[in-house]
Scaffold this motif. Structure first.
Motif, short mmCIF file in Angstrom:
data_model
loop_
_atom_site.label_atom_id
_atom_site.label_comp_id
_atom_site.label_asym_id
_atom_site.label_seq_id
_atom_site.Cartn_x
_atom_site.Cartn_y
_atom_site.Cartn_z
N THR A 1 0.86 -1.18 0.00
CA THR A 1 0.00 0.00 0.00
C THR A 1 0.90 1.23 0.00
O THR A 1 1.71 1.40 0.91
N LYS A 2 0.73 2.07 -1.02
CA LYS A 2 1.59 3.24 -1.17
C LYS A 2 0.96 4.46 -0.50
O LYS A 2 -0.21 4.77 -0.70
N VAL A 3 1.79 5.16 0.28
CA VAL A 3 1.41 6.42 0.92
C VAL A 3 2.48 7.43 0.54
O VAL A 3 3.67 7.12 0.56
N SER A 4 2.07 8.65 0.18
CA SER A 4 3.05 9.65 -0.23
C SER A 4 2.79 10.99 0.44
O SER A 4 1.69 11.28 0.89
N ARG A 5 3.85 11.77 0.45
CA ARG A 5 3.80 13.16 0.92
C ARG A 5 4.48 14.00 -0.14
O ARG A 5 5.68 13.86 -0.39
N ALA A 6 3.71 14.85 -0.79
CA ALA A 6 4.27 15.72 -1.82
C ALA A 6 4.95 16.92 -1.16
O ALA A 6 4.55 17.36 -0.08
N PRO A 7 5.98 17.46 -1.80
CA PRO A 7 6.63 18.65 -1.25
C PRO A 7 5.65 19.82 -1.18
O PRO A 7 4.84 20.01 -2.08
N ARG A 8 5.72 20.58 -0.10
CA ARG A 8 4.88 21.78 0.05
C ARG A 8 5.62 23.04 -0.29
O ARG A 8 5.02 24.05 -0.60
N HIS A 9 6.94 22.99 -0.16
CA HIS A 9 7.77 24.16 -0.39
C HIS A 9 8.87 23.80 -1.39
O HIS A 9 9.13 22.63 -1.66
N GLU A 10 9.55 24.79 -1.88
CA GLU A 10 10.58 24.60 -2.91
C GLU A 10 11.67 23.62 -2.48
O GLU A 10 12.17 22.84 -3.28
#
Length: 186
Positions: A137-146
């Motif tokens: 099961t894949k869980v991700s966190r996308a970048p919020r800042h540069e």
């Protein structure tokens, strides 16, 4: 190497990463286990020197080493290592979470700061890993800042529902891909 131990009321987790030509990195999380899951008390990270975050639950704040400004401690807060284990428990407790995209927002503390992480359960993928083939099961966190790091983690099925793959991607394109090679139950 990820090591995780608990006695039902307290836990300790360590993650040791050794990459050639770079200093070894060791993360350590210790705390209690309560009705809501993991309650970190201390998180430390060591490369050349150690830095730490202390979860002051009575004072309602997270205090960092190096005279950094403390931040308010939010309900359900985790550190950057315990969040992996807390997610494992959430997925094991409710396997339907892996069936569709779901979002979880929580505070995650490092040794220098804390930020709100938005984690997305993306679904199930087949993985060919050194330890064998796994449906994860894949869980991700996308970048919020540069300058944020992208986090992708896959959790294996079964009662342990542990992390079997962890991929970090930095803004400049470098990446680290940790993959399950086996489980040693002590």
């Amino acid at each position: 190497e990820l090591a995780w131990q608990h006695d039902g009321s307290e836990y300790e987790a360590t993650l040791a990463v050794r990459v050639p030509a770079t200093p070894a990195r060791l993360q350590r999380s210790t705390g209690r286990i309560g009705p809501e899951g993991l309650l970190p008390l201390r998180f430390s990270e060591r490369t050349r020197s150690e830095e730490a975050a202390h979860f002051d639950r009575e004072g309602g704040r997270i205090v960092f080493s190096g005279n950094r400004v403390p931040v308010a401690l939010e309900r359900g807060a985790q550190d950057r290592l315990s969040v992996l284990l807390q997610l494992s428990a959430l997925l094991a407790g409710d396997p339907s979470r892996s069936a569709e995209a779901r979002r979880l927002v929580l505070q995650a503390a490092g040794a220098r700061d804390a930020d709100r992480w938005e984690l997305v359960v993306e679904g199930v993928e087949e993985l060919a890993l050194p330890g064998g083939n796994v449906t994860g099961t894949k869980v991700s966190r996308a970048p919020r800042h540069e300058y944020d790091t992208r986090l992708e983690v896959w959790f294996g099925p079964g009662p342990a529902y542990g992390p079997v793959r962890l991929r970090l991607t930095w803004p400049h394109g470098d990446w680290l891909d940790l993959q399950w090679s086996g489980t040693d139950k002590r």
